[in-house]
Write an enzyme that holds these catalytic residues in place. Structure first.
Site, PDB file in Angstrom:
ATOM      1  CG  ASP A  40      -1.850   1.130   1.314  1.00  0.00           C
ATOM      2  OD1 ASP A  40      -2.989   1.041   0.475  1.00  0.00           O
ATOM      3  OD2 ASP A  40      -1.415   2.149   1.883  1.00  0.00           O
ATOM      4  CE1 TYR A  92       0.146   7.839   3.120  1.00  0.00           C
ATOM      5  CE2 TYR A  92       0.666   5.455   2.280  1.00  0.00           C
ATOM      6  CZ  TYR A  92      -0.303   6.260   2.809  1.00  0.00           C
ATOM      7  OH  TYR A  92      -1.321   6.047   3.271  1.00  0.00           O
ATOM      8  CE  LYS A  95      -3.939   4.619   0.611  1.00  0.00           C
ATOM      9  NZ  LYS A  95      -2.504   4.420   0.892  1.00  0.00           N
TER      10      LYS A  95
END
Ligand code: A2P
Length: 329
Positions: free
Chosen positions: A59, A64, A94
């Protein structure tokens, strides 16, 4: 829930709705470390270690700064023969809020694919139900950068991404039941996943029931409370009831949290960059909580670790945490 195991792996998988995606491994490796990018120089090696240990679901997110190290780790894993094909992995990324505008979604996904050096990802999520002025990638962000969020047009662009085959499935993150209803009211492709904070101290009972009825898989982020991050709390790892259960079972508190999440039928995304803890976190599939232990956990007082104050502003769509979560807090 229908469970199956992938060849040679002990991690159960689950078929996602509205996609021809094979199945999602129900334990994923989280790559968010706070501050973002803090481990950027060692992250590739950490992820390679995770692949060696048996993790197959990773993920990441544009914000990030872990997409590039993940991409490098995947290339190395293929070169070293740790995996035979990229198809053995399930990769989620994302859309950051500054790209949550119809015309920015596809370019953002293309950038993500470039970072990952992949032709497709398995799952692409709207990171938050919020839009920021385009151009900046920062968290925390400036309140004055918060602008109106148009779920319909952003979701249409997500659907286009799936249609182009650049992502096998699409979903959302940090959406309440009400915000999911809004997406579902116009969606041609319903969200396959809603990724939200979930652990024994924030169990998301209402949201999980809603998602189950709609065929949306819940993914649990911060399953251990994400202590030490801007969105985390120590309360989970310091919970006395969980400590007692862990001691009685001869398991760690983290394993009890992850097993509990698994028994609730969700996909847990756990972050550890420590080899022993990475190994320990995988060891949750051949034992069970007793009915009494599950009952004790179900009775724990609830307290959300990350109410999301950063997402509130006087001029933006959410002026209070009640508005952000539509009272589901
Ligand atoms: P570390 O990376 O040093 O192992 P969450 O998954 O809820 O976001 O929690 C992540 C935090 O929990 C990180 O600080 C991580 O630290 C720690 N952690 C992960 N697995 C374990 C474990 N098995 N035991 C104790 N702490 C853990």
């Amino acid at each position: 829930m229908e469970l199956s195991t992938i060849a040679g792996q002990s991690i159960p998988t689950f078929p996602l709705c509205s996609t021809d995606e094979k199945a999602i491994p129900l334990l994923g490796f989280g790559t968010a470390e706070y501050p973002f990018g803090a481990s950027i120089h060692t992250l590739k090696e950490t992820i390679l270690e995770a692949i060696k240990l048996g993790y197959r679901h990773f993920d990441t997110a544009a914000i990030y700064l872990s997409e590039q190290p993940l991409g490098e780790a995947i290339s190395d894993a293929l070169r070293l023969g740790l995996i035979k094909s990229r198809d053995e992995l399930f990769i989620t990324s994302k859309l950051w809020c500054s790209d949550a505008h119809h015309d920015f979604v596809l370019p953002a996904l293309k950038k993500t694919l470039q970072n990952l050096k992949l032709e497709y990802i398995n799952l692409f999520l709207i990171h938050w139900p919020l839009s920021l002025k385009p151009g900046k990638y920062e968290f925390p962000f400036q309140k004055e950068d918060i602008v109106a969020f148009d779920p319909k047009s952003v979701w249409e662009a997500m659907e286009e991404c799936q249609g182009l085959g650049l992502t096998k499935s699409i979903g959302v993150s940090n959406f309440s039941c009400k915000k999911l209803e809004t997406i579902l009211s116009t969606a041609k492709i319903p969200p396959a996943v809603n990724q939200v904070e979930m652990n024994p101290l924030w169990q998301q009972k209402k949201l999980r029931k809603f998602c189950e009825e709609k065929g949306i898989l819940v993914e649990a982020y911060s399953p251990l409370g994400a202590k030490g991050t801007a969105w985390g709390t120590n309360r989970v790892m310091e919970c006395e009831v969980l400590k007692e259960i862990a001691q009685a079972k001869g398991k760690s508190l983290a394993q009890v949290c992850l097993r509990w999440a698994h028994e609730q039928g969700v996909c847990a995304l756990v972050k550890s960059f420590n080899k022993e803890r990475m190994k320990q976190n995988l060891d949750i599939f051949d034992w069970k909580l007793t009915a009494d232990e599950s009952h004790k956990i179900s009775q724990l007082p609830q307290c959300k670790g990350f109410p999301g104050a950063a997402f509130l502003s006087d001029d933006g769509p959410y002026k209070s945490v009640e508005e952000l979560w539509d009272g589901e807090i």
